[in-house]
Design a protein around this motif. Structure first.
Motif, PDB file in Angstrom:
ATOM      1  N   ARG A  42      -5.488  17.268 -31.263  1.00 60.41           N
ATOM      2  CA  ARG A  42      -6.819  16.668 -31.183  1.00 60.41           C
ATOM      3  C   ARG A  42      -6.835  15.478 -30.220  1.00 60.41           C
ATOM      4  O   ARG A  42      -7.749  15.318 -29.417  1.00 60.41           O
ATOM      5  CB  ARG A  42      -7.251  16.206 -32.572  1.00 60.41           C
ATOM      6  N   GLU A  43      -5.808  14.646 -30.286  1.00 63.71           N
ATOM      7  CA  GLU A  43      -5.731  13.490 -29.394  1.00 63.71           C
ATOM      8  C   GLU A  43      -5.607  13.933 -27.932  1.00 63.71           C
ATOM      9  O   GLU A  43      -6.194  13.320 -27.032  1.00 63.71           O
ATOM     10  CB  GLU A  43      -4.538  12.625 -29.792  1.00 63.71           C
ATOM     11  N   LEU A  44      -4.859  15.000 -27.702  1.00 59.56           N
ATOM     12  CA  LEU A  44      -4.708  15.522 -26.340  1.00 59.56           C
ATOM     13  C   LEU A  44      -6.045  16.016 -25.804  1.00 59.56           C
ATOM     14  O   LEU A  44      -6.430  15.734 -24.663  1.00 59.56           O
ATOM     15  CB  LEU A  44      -3.673  16.654 -26.337  1.00 59.56           C
ATOM     16  N   TYR A  45      -6.758  16.755 -26.655  1.00 60.64           N
ATOM     17  CA  TYR A  45      -8.086  17.242 -26.271  1.00 60.64           C
ATOM     18  C   TYR A  45      -9.016  16.080 -25.941  1.00 60.64           C
ATOM     19  O   TYR A  45      -9.726  16.098 -24.932  1.00 60.64           O
ATOM     20  CB  TYR A  45      -8.669  18.088 -27.396  1.00 60.64           C
ATOM     21  N   GLU A  46      -9.030  15.062 -26.765  1.00 63.05           N
ATOM     22  CA  GLU A  46      -9.933  13.930 -26.544  1.00 63.05           C
ATOM     23  C   GLU A  46      -9.583  13.177 -25.265  1.00 63.05           C
ATOM     24  O   GLU A  46     -10.477  12.703 -24.555  1.00 63.05           O
ATOM     25  CB  GLU A  46      -9.890  12.994 -27.753  1.00 63.05           C
ATOM     26  N   SER A  47      -8.292  13.080 -24.942  1.00 63.93           N
ATOM     27  CA  SER A  47      -7.905  12.406 -23.703  1.00 63.93           C
ATOM     28  C   SER A  47      -8.362  13.183 -22.474  1.00 63.93           C
ATOM     29  O   SER A  47      -8.668  12.586 -21.429  1.00 63.93           O
ATOM     30  CB  SER A  47      -6.387  12.212 -23.669  1.00 63.93           C
ATOM     31  N   MET A  48      -8.439  14.507 -22.587  1.00 66.43           N
ATOM     32  CA  MET A  48      -8.927  15.338 -21.487  1.00 66.43           C
ATOM     33  C   MET A  48     -10.445  15.312 -21.403  1.00 66.43           C
ATOM     34  O   MET A  48     -11.022  15.436 -20.321  1.00 66.43           O
ATOM     35  CB  MET A  48      -8.437  16.777 -21.680  1.00 66.43           C
ATOM     36  N   ARG A  49     -11.078  15.145 -22.552  1.00 66.91           N
ATOM     37  CA  ARG A  49     -12.543  15.139 -22.609  1.00 66.91           C
ATOM     38  C   ARG A  49     -13.129  13.801 -22.181  1.00 66.91           C
ATOM     39  O   ARG A  49     -14.151  13.746 -21.467  1.00 66.91           O
ATOM     40  CB  ARG A  49     -12.987  15.467 -24.031  1.00 66.91           C
ATOM     41  N   ASP A  50     -12.505  12.730 -22.589  1.00 69.33           N
ATOM     42  CA  ASP A  50     -13.079  11.395 -22.379  1.00 69.33           C
ATOM     43  C   ASP A  50     -12.655  10.835 -21.026  1.00 69.33           C
ATOM     44  O   ASP A  50     -11.819   9.929 -20.918  1.00 69.33           O
ATOM     45  CB  ASP A  50     -12.635  10.455 -23.507  1.00 69.33           C
ATOM     46  N   VAL A  51     -13.243  11.409 -19.983  1.00 70.70           N
ATOM     47  CA  VAL A  51     -12.938  11.018 -18.608  1.00 70.70           C
ATOM     48  C   VAL A  51     -14.126  10.240 -18.052  1.00 70.70           C
ATOM     49  O   VAL A  51     -15.276  10.666 -18.168  1.00 70.70           O
ATOM     50  CB  VAL A  51     -12.655  12.270 -17.751  1.00 70.70           C
ATOM     51  N   ASP A  52     -13.857   9.097 -17.436  1.00 70.88           N
ATOM     52  CA  ASP A  52     -14.934   8.235 -16.940  1.00 70.88           C
ATOM     53  C   ASP A  52     -15.619   8.797 -15.703  1.00 70.88           C
ATOM     54  O   ASP A  52     -16.830   8.701 -15.543  1.00 70.88           O
ATOM     55  CB  ASP A  52     -14.392   6.837 -16.633  1.00 70.88           C
ATOM     56  N   GLU A  53     -14.829   9.387 -14.814  1.00 75.13           N
ATOM     57  CA  GLU A  53     -15.389   9.874 -13.552  1.00 75.13           C
ATOM     58  C   GLU A  53     -14.789  11.235 -13.225  1.00 75.13           C
ATOM     59  O   GLU A  53     -13.565  11.379 -13.159  1.00 75.13           O
ATOM     60  CB  GLU A  53     -15.110   8.887 -12.417  1.00 75.13           C
TER      61      GLU A  53
END
Length: 466
Positions: A42-53
């Protein structure tokens, strides 16, 4: 921002249909870093999803209207939704590799919608050995297979302690990465790039008529060249559906190198002999083996300085060879030696041409495979070749993604009408990973080819005394 779509990319978009999605994909397997908790996926998915630009390439979508005079152009998606493109999945129990490959095959058979940028990524957990998988797919109009792999590899590092590696679609993704390591196990450094470039070459290239005569003369005599006139009709060469089946496995490169050293052939020849023998066994099981040998389209790289073949251009020349797969031979060593002779003859034929001529002749050989589906005559005319066997060189050393160790790397490619099977390999960390992508309905029990590939390695080792 509106950007014109080049003719080749437009062709990939326009030839696509419901049964023939035109995207390439990749499957990577990672071991969790030490100390990773239960919520790591889940943390890996969120790090890929939560991209600023988002990088501009990943915001492009195709568009045409009256304002573009009916021409296809790239426009930026002003309603971009990252959660549509980056997804989180879990496998059903028992969470074997079989379930993972089945899921990837099903996702791979789904078209990418023109209304959005043409890419998707899936974090997949639920494997019973606790590994995490990443499946990605990108439309061929956006990038070719090699470029897609390089985008994924741009996020990897040999440093297990580095934790600031953004996903490919993050605008922060490093562009100053070290150059990709060379690899000696591939058929060539470029697979589809030869086709892309060749489509733009005109007949004014010097010596083109002579190269054409030479190529066609060899083809008429059933000698190896960029054009094949003797490929038999097989179950591979018929209309396909959109349903996909994916099979993957890897073999140590050292095993293949031992066979090549014992027989005086190349690792490429050994891989082709594995495929030829496996396809022979598969078709025999289905009582569908033709009397004449199957022909594979094989992308090649001619390194003038490393070979003893003169090249008028120097440096690297890339193109394709239509190689006989020796499926008419019972003995695996005879098959390997015939394949080696066929590949050497093909390379020699290309080595006397300029790079422009090589790419033009390669495009000529591949043209029927592209045109037949458009004219809806696949299966009615003799196929230009029976299947594609290609290779994308990958990193030689162990790679990590934010501490997670990459332990498996497998490509998914594009079956088309009249060409129901595509075998693509990628080398990584001492192994050669095979990715077999086929039409689920046209080719039953595709995973049996993995068993046959392994049987062929053992048979070649025994025959060569390796």
């Amino acid at each position: 921002m509106v950007t014109p779509i080049d003719p080749t990319a437009a062709a990939f978009l326009l030839t696509e249909n419901r049964s023939m999605p035109m995207h390439v994909g990749g499957l990577q397997l990672f071991e969790k870093p030490e100390g990773a908790g239960r919520n790591y996926g889940r943390e890996l998915y969120e790090s890929m999803r939560d991209v600023d630009e988002i990088a501009p390439l990943f915001l492009r979508r195709p568009h045409r209207s009256l304002t573009t005079a009916g021409q296809l152009v790239w426009v930026e998606d002003d309603e971009f939704d990252i959660e549509h493109h980056v997804r989180h999945n879990a496998l059903p129990k028992p969470g074997r590799i079989r379930e993972l490959l089945d899921l990837c095959g099903r996702i791979h058979g789904t078209r990418l919608a023109w209304e959005r940028p043409l890419w998707e990524a899936y974090i997949i957990e639920g494997l019973r050995d606790s590994r995490v998988a990443l499946y990605t797919k990108v439309h061929h109009a956006l990038v070719d297979g090699v470029s897609a792999m390089r985008l994924v590899q741009s996020t990897l590092t040999p440093d297990p302690d580095l934790r600031d590696m953004p996903p490919p679609w993050d605008a922060r993704t490093r562009r100053d990465r070290p150059p990709r390591e060379p690899d000696d196990s591939g058929f060539g450094e470029i697979s589809t790039q030869a086709m892309r470039t060749a489509l733009g070459i005109t007949a004014e290239a010097a010596g083109m008529p002579g190269a054409l005569i030479k190529t066609l003369s060899r083809s008429v005599r059933n000698e190896t060249s960029s054009v094949s006139l003797y490929a038999p009709r097989t179950i591979f060469n018929q209309k396909i559906t959109s349903s996909r089946r994916f099979a993957a496995q890897d073999w140590p490169i050292e095993r293949l190198r031992a066979i090549s050293s014992a027989t005086g052939t190349t690792i490429n020849d050994v891989v082709l002999a594995m495929c030829g023998g496996a396809v022979r066994r598969y078709l025999l099981e289905l009582d569908a083996l033709p009397d004449t040998p199957l022909v594979a389209m094989v992308p090649v790289g001619l390194k003038a300085k490393e070979s003893h073949i003169a090249s008028t251009e120097g440096g690297n020349a890339v193109g394709s060879v239509m190689c006989r797969l020796g499926t008419d031979f019972v003995d695996p060593l005879d098959r390997l030696l015939d394949i080696s002779a066929s590949m050497n003859a093909g390379k020699e034929a290309l080595a006397g041409m300029t790079s422009a001529q090589i790419m033009a002749m390669s495009a000529l050989g591949q043209a029927p495979a592209i045109i037949a589906p458009i004219l809806r005559v696949s299966g009615l005319v003799r196929p230009p070749y029976n299947l594609i066997i290609s290779n994308v060189p990958g990193p030689r050393s162990t790679q990590y993604w934010n501490g997670a160790k990459l332990v498996g790397h497998y490509p998914l490619s594009i079956p088309i009408n009249g060409m129901a099977l595509n075998i693509t390999c990628i080398s990584y960390d001492g192994n050669l990973g095979f990715g077999l992508t086929g039409c689920r309905r046209t080719l039953p029990h595709l995973q049996r080819l993995l068993v046959h590939l392994d049987d062929e390695v053992k048979a070649l080792e025994k025959a060569a005394g390796a």
